[in-house]
Design an enzyme around this catalytic site. Structure first.
Site, PDB file in Angstrom:
ATOM      1  N   ARG A   1       0.791  -1.220   0.000  1.00  0.00           N
ATOM      2  CA  ARG A   1       0.000   0.000   0.000  1.00  0.00           C
ATOM      3  C   ARG A   1       0.828   1.277   0.000  1.00  0.00           C
ATOM      4  O   ARG A   1       0.562   2.201  -0.766  1.00  0.00           O
ATOM      5  CB  ARG A   1      -0.918   0.052   1.241  1.00  0.00           C
ATOM      6  CG  ARG A   1      -2.196  -0.717   1.088  1.00  0.00           C
ATOM      7  CD  ARG A   1      -2.609  -1.283   2.433  1.00  0.00           C
ATOM      8  NE  ARG A   1      -1.649  -2.318   2.796  1.00  0.00           N
ATOM      9  CZ  ARG A   1      -1.767  -3.581   2.407  1.00  0.00           C
ATOM     10  NH1 ARG A   1      -2.796  -3.960   1.736  1.00  0.00           N
ATOM     11  NH2 ARG A   1      -0.842  -4.473   2.716  1.00  0.00           N
ATOM     12  N   THR A   2       1.811   1.334   0.896  1.00  0.00           N
ATOM     13  CA  THR A   2       2.503   2.612   1.071  1.00  0.00           C
ATOM     14  C   THR A   2       3.247   2.990  -0.209  1.00  0.00           C
ATOM     15  O   THR A   2       3.132   4.114  -0.707  1.00  0.00           O
ATOM     16  CB  THR A   2       3.450   2.545   2.284  1.00  0.00           C
ATOM     17  OG1 THR A   2       2.687   2.115   3.410  1.00  0.00           O
ATOM     18  CG2 THR A   2       4.061   3.903   2.584  1.00  0.00           C
TER      19      THR A   2
ATOM     20  N   LYS B   1      26.109  -3.503  -1.627  1.00  0.00           N
ATOM     21  CA  LYS B   1      27.582  -3.375  -1.709  1.00  0.00           C
ATOM     22  C   LYS B   1      28.165  -2.695  -0.477  1.00  0.00           C
ATOM     23  O   LYS B   1      29.350  -2.422  -0.420  1.00  0.00           O
ATOM     24  CB  LYS B   1      27.961  -2.542  -2.943  1.00  0.00           C
ATOM     25  CG  LYS B   1      27.467  -3.090  -4.256  1.00  0.00           C
ATOM     26  CD  LYS B   1      27.930  -2.158  -5.382  1.00  0.00           C
ATOM     27  CE  LYS B   1      27.269  -2.506  -6.697  1.00  0.00           C
ATOM     28  NZ  LYS B   1      27.475  -1.450  -7.687  1.00  0.00           N
TER      29      LYS B   1
HETATM   30  C1  NCD Z   1       1.971  -1.358   8.078  1.00  0.00           C
HETATM   31  C2  NCD Z   1       3.453  -1.127   8.224  1.00  0.00           C
HETATM   32  O1  NCD Z   1       4.222  -1.336   7.280  1.00  0.00           O
HETATM   33  O2  NCD Z   1       3.812  -0.689   9.305  1.00  0.00           O
HETATM   34  N1  NCD Z   1       1.532  -1.458   6.759  1.00  0.00           N
HETATM   35  C3  NCD Z   1       1.204  -0.325   6.072  1.00  0.00           C
HETATM   36  O3  NCD Z   1       2.018   0.510   5.808  1.00  0.00           O
HETATM   37  N2  NCD Z   1      -0.080  -0.180   5.728  1.00  0.00           N
HETATM   38  C4  NCD Z   1       1.405  -2.383   8.959  1.00  0.00           C
HETATM   39  C5  NCD Z   1       2.032  -3.743   9.043  1.00  0.00           C
HETATM   40  O4  NCD Z   1       2.966  -4.073   8.317  1.00  0.00           O
HETATM   41  O5  NCD Z   1       1.533  -4.524   9.845  1.00  0.00           O
END
Ligand code: NCD
Length: 311
Positions: A59-60, A88
């Site tokens: 998602r991010t 590296k």
């Molecule tokens: C979360 C993260 O990466 O902290 N995911 C996200 O960005 N939506 C939550 C998770 O990994 O549990």
């Protein structure tokens, strides 16, 4: 309209004022038709985003890249450190200095707490923290708050339950920091070994935010306006044995929601990915807000990119 937003970087949500959060919301709101592909804008044409992801992400990363492209910008970067010069032995500071020479803005996800602050110290262009170990995840928090505001009409005046891995979960650390700026009541739900860090609880006490800690969701679900579920952060446990002890501690399933006298407008949220904390039969209930929440990542990240790049 003028917006209040005076930031060179986004490292933690603690750096935000309530006015700045509202500015992000106002712009995000206006971005929705573009985020959904119904309108076209070119505000960031000619601008370049570098996504440097040293940890997995769906998602991010996709929503930052999607947000940039929806505004006419372009993206470079890597999704696995194994394909970068980190392999590296290049330091993060050097990688950041180089990426700052190529791009107009950097989004960084890194397994070490404090990595985003270090990157900000070495970068001439804005750095956005997309998660630093168990530390912070401020942009997730902005979309979480945006979703609560959208569903409830305000962030304040809600009783919010936060469940799961409160020790290692960066999303809930940032969310709790942020909720302490509003008038909310909080209940933390976790096994004793995964409690919210004391430092964050002390902050709530200082600000006079009512909160309690319980071990089971069923004990409190009927009181809640929002239930924020999280995944047990397996990758942050010292060993698999430690993880096995708490794995599968929490489940929300439709049967429980049917049996319990929950508020009619209870919102169940989750930053995702879920493992087994919420069974698929909850998805079709009116309580499930997690996919809507994920979709809000695009307008929120559009707003942030615009504010930071345009200055
Ligand atoms: C979360 C993260 O990466 O902290 N995911 C996200 O960005 N939506 C939550 C998770 O990994 O549990």
């Amino acid at each position: 309209m003028t917006y209040e937003f005076e930031k060179d970087h986004v490292v933690t949500i603690k750096d935000f004022s309530v006015e700045e959060v509202k500015s992000v919301f106002d712009i995000a709101e206006k971005m929705i038709p573009t985020a959904e592909g119904e309108e076209k804008i070119s505000d960031l044409e000619g601008k370049l985003l570098a996504t440097l992801f040293y940890e997995p992400s769906t998602r991010t990363r996709l929503s930052f890249e999607g947000a940039m492209k929806r505004m006419g910008g372009r993206c470079i970067g890597f999704a696995k450190p194994g394909t970068s010069s980190a392999k590296k032995g290049e330091t993060l500071a050097d990688t950041i200095r180089v990426a700052a020479g190529y791009a107009d803005i950097i989004v960084l996800r890194h397994p070490h707490e404090g990595a985003a602050q270090l990157a900000a110290n070495f970068s001439d262009v804005p750095v956005i923290n997309a998660g630093d170990g168990a530390g912070h995840h401020p942009t997730q928090t902005l979309l979480d708050l945006f979703t609560i505001n959208e569903e409830k009409g305000s962030v304040s005046d809600n009783h919010i339950g936060i469940a799961g891995d409160l020790k290692y979960g960066r999303t809930v650390h940032s969310l709790t920091n942020a909720l302490s700026m509003f008038d909310t009541e909080l209940t933390f739900i976790s096994p004793p070994s995964l409690k919210m860090p004391d430092e964050i609880l002390r902050e709530l006490e200082k600000k006079g935010i009512p909160h309690k800690e319980v071990e089971g969701i069923e004990e409190v679900i009927e009181e809640l306006d929002v239930l924020y579920m999280t995944r047990i952060q397996r990758e942050r446990f010292p060993s698999d044995k430690d993880y096995e002890k708490v794995a599968e501690s929490y489940h929300i399933e439709k049967e429980m929601l049917d049996r319990k006298d929950t508020k009619e407008d209870l919102d169940i949220m989750h930053p995702l990915p879920r493992v087994d904390e919420i069974t698929a039969d909850v998805d079709s209930t009116p309580f499930a807000k997690y996919f809507r929440q994920a979709a809000n990542g695009i307008p929120i990240r559009m707003a942030l990119l615009k504010l930071l790049i345009e200055g």
